[in-house]
Write a protein that holds these residues in place. Structure first.
Motif, PDB file in Angstrom:
ATOM      1  N   ARG A 156       9.943   8.796   2.456  1.00  0.00           N
ATOM      2  CA  ARG A 156      10.448   8.155   3.678  1.00  0.00           C
ATOM      3  C   ARG A 156      11.342   6.961   3.363  1.00  0.00           C
ATOM      4  NH1 ARG A 156       9.486   3.819   6.606  1.00  0.00           N
ATOM      5  NH2 ARG A 156       7.687   3.146   5.365  1.00  0.00           N
ATOM      6  N   VAL A 157      10.939   6.138   2.404  1.00  0.00           N
ATOM      7  CA  VAL A 157      11.703   4.917   2.137  1.00  0.00           C
ATOM      8  C   VAL A 157      12.775   5.117   1.065  1.00  0.00           C
ATOM      9  CG1 VAL A 157       9.784   3.460   2.859  1.00  0.00           C
ATOM     10  CG2 VAL A 157      10.050   4.024   0.440  1.00  0.00           C
ATOM     11  N   ALA A 162       0.143  12.423   0.827  1.00  0.00           N
ATOM     12  CA  ALA A 162       0.483  11.382   1.794  1.00  0.00           C
ATOM     13  C   ALA A 162       1.292  10.273   1.132  1.00  0.00           C
ATOM     14  CB  ALA A 162      -0.779  10.818   2.427  1.00  0.00           C
ATOM     15  N   ALA A 163       0.922   9.912  -0.099  1.00  0.00           N
ATOM     16  CA  ALA A 163       1.670   8.886  -0.831  1.00  0.00           C
ATOM     17  C   ALA A 163       3.087   9.357  -1.121  1.00  0.00           C
ATOM     18  CB  ALA A 163       0.943   8.543  -2.129  1.00  0.00           C
ATOM     19  N   GLU A 221       4.847  11.516   0.589  1.00  0.00           N
ATOM     20  CA  GLU A 221       5.614  11.531   1.835  1.00  0.00           C
ATOM     21  C   GLU A 221       6.095  10.131   2.201  1.00  0.00           C
ATOM     22  OE1 GLU A 221       6.672  14.181   3.554  1.00  0.00           O
ATOM     23  OE2 GLU A 221       5.798  15.356   1.911  1.00  0.00           O
ATOM     24  N   GLU A 222       5.275   9.122   1.950  1.00  0.00           N
ATOM     25  CA  GLU A 222       5.676   7.754   2.247  1.00  0.00           C
ATOM     26  C   GLU A 222       6.778   7.300   1.286  1.00  0.00           C
ATOM     27  OE1 GLU A 222       5.068   4.056   4.499  1.00  0.00           O
ATOM     28  OE2 GLU A 222       5.247   6.206   4.772  1.00  0.00           O
ATOM     29  N   TYR A 229       0.367   4.140   0.840  1.00  0.00           N
ATOM     30  CA  TYR A 229       0.218   4.975   2.033  1.00  0.00           C
ATOM     31  C   TYR A 229       0.911   4.377   3.257  1.00  0.00           C
ATOM     32  CZ  TYR A 229      -3.557   7.232  -0.616  1.00  0.00           C
ATOM     33  OH  TYR A 229      -4.293   7.893  -1.554  1.00  0.00           O
ATOM     34  N   ASN A 230       1.307   3.106   3.165  1.00  0.00           N
ATOM     35  CA  ASN A 230       1.906   2.431   4.317  1.00  0.00           C
ATOM     36  C   ASN A 230       2.881   1.375   3.815  1.00  0.00           C
ATOM     37  OD1 ASN A 230       2.418   1.652   6.979  1.00  0.00           O
ATOM     38  ND2 ASN A 230       0.704   0.215   6.997  1.00  0.00           N
ATOM     39  N   LEU A 231       4.000   1.820   3.272  1.00  0.00           N
ATOM     40  CA  LEU A 231       4.976   0.912   2.693  1.00  0.00           C
ATOM     41  C   LEU A 231       5.703   0.152   3.798  1.00  0.00           C
ATOM     42  CD1 LEU A 231       6.359   3.344  -0.024  1.00  0.00           C
ATOM     43  CD2 LEU A 231       4.926   1.333  -0.426  1.00  0.00           C
ATOM     44  N   ASN A 232       5.783  -1.142   3.647  1.00  0.00           N
ATOM     45  CA  ASN A 232       6.329  -2.008   4.688  1.00  0.00           C
ATOM     46  C   ASN A 232       7.850  -2.130   4.562  1.00  0.00           C
ATOM     47  OD1 ASN A 232       6.261  -3.706   6.919  1.00  0.00           O
ATOM     48  ND2 ASN A 232       5.945  -5.539   5.672  1.00  0.00           N
ATOM     49  N   ASN A 249      13.000   3.234   6.788  1.00  0.00           N
ATOM     50  CA  ASN A 249      13.435   4.497   6.199  1.00  0.00           C
ATOM     51  C   ASN A 249      14.679   4.280   5.330  1.00  0.00           C
ATOM     52  OD1 ASN A 249      11.431   5.540   7.787  1.00  0.00           O
ATOM     53  ND2 ASN A 249      12.787   6.637   9.196  1.00  0.00           N
ATOM     54  N   ASP A 269       0.849  -1.183   0.000  1.00  0.00           N
ATOM     55  CA  ASP A 269       0.000   0.000   0.000  1.00  0.00           C
ATOM     56  C   ASP A 269       0.886   1.234   0.000  1.00  0.00           C
ATOM     57  OD1 ASP A 269      -1.736   2.068   0.525  1.00  0.00           O
ATOM     58  OD2 ASP A 269      -2.539   1.233   2.376  1.00  0.00           O
TER      59      ASP A 269
END
Length: 230
Positions: free
Chosen positions: A128-129, A121-122, A124-125, A95-98, A101, A93
């Motif tokens: 992050r990674v 939001a997408a 920003e995620e 919005y919540n990548l597993n 960082n 997802d």
């Protein structure tokens, strides 16, 4: 709604969405050059569909570590049939990548953002990674249509009432639904610049014919955002 659309049209996904030498194919070629130029070795592709980006980039450089995430099981299954291993094409997802960082040198998305309710939001995620860079190929609604249509949309956007007009046009919704694309929002990649400019150097690439000002004339673009100081 969008997951349901892709689940029911999965068997025809490649024929409908992976057109020969389309804007995303050109964007992939740009990306292959950027990966080689910057020496990136690990890539994450979000909203991967049936794995077009991963298969293309693996063919260009078999040493690349490429992981793809796709939330629709039916599309993942086709990607696995095309040769991607289960650990190469995962459920995921945007919005919540597993992932932790800075897990990948570059994080990319092709034709995903105009389907998202919350593109910021997408983004920003993805930031992050990502260790070094972001790459996105998608639509620029302000460059779509004839000259008059583009002028009106750009003027409404300048006046900060474009979103209200979309809401009215779609009868109380911010999205529309079509047979060829499922659920989609009126989206421009240029809307993400405000969320990149402070920490990234942003390069814009036209992926369709357009004029000198691609915001005004190009219906599809790609952006490459590289972290400052890298």
């Amino acid at each position: 709604l969008q997951k349901s659309y892709y689940a029911t049209t999965a068997n025809d996904y490649d024929n409908q969405h992976l057109l020969d030498k389309d804007e995303h194919f050109l964007a992939l070629n740009y990306l292959a050059g950027l990966i080689n130029f910057h020496g990136f070795t690990s890539i994450l592709d979000v909203g991967a569909g049936t794995g077009r980006a991963a298969l293309f980039l693996k063919e260009k450089d078999s040493k690349l570590k490429i992981v793809s995430v796709e939330p629709v099981k039916e599309l993942r299954e086709i990607g696995h049939e095309k040769g991607l291993k289960p650990l190469e094409l995962l459920d995921g997802d945007v919005y919540n990548l597993n992932f932790e960082n800075s897990s990948f040198d570059l994080v990319c998305a092709f034709g995903v953002f105009h389907h998202l309710q919350d593109p910021v939001a997408a983004l920003e995620e993805m930031k992050r990674v990502s260790r070094y860079a972001i790459y996105i190929s998608d639509t620029n609604n302000f460059g779509q249509g004839n000259r008059l249509s583009r002028f009106l949309k750009q003027a409404l956007n300048t006046l900060n009432i474009w979103k209200f007009m979309v809401f009215v046009k779609n009868r109380g919704k911010m999205y529309s639904i079509s047979e060829g694309d499922g659920l989609a929002y009126s989206f421009s990649l240029f809307s993400l610049f405000e969320h990149l400019k402070s920490n990234y150097s942003v390069f814009t690439l036209s992926t369709v014919p357009g004029g000198r000002n691609i915001y005004r004339t190009a219906s599809h673009v790609a952006i490459f955002a590289k972290k400052n100081g890298i």
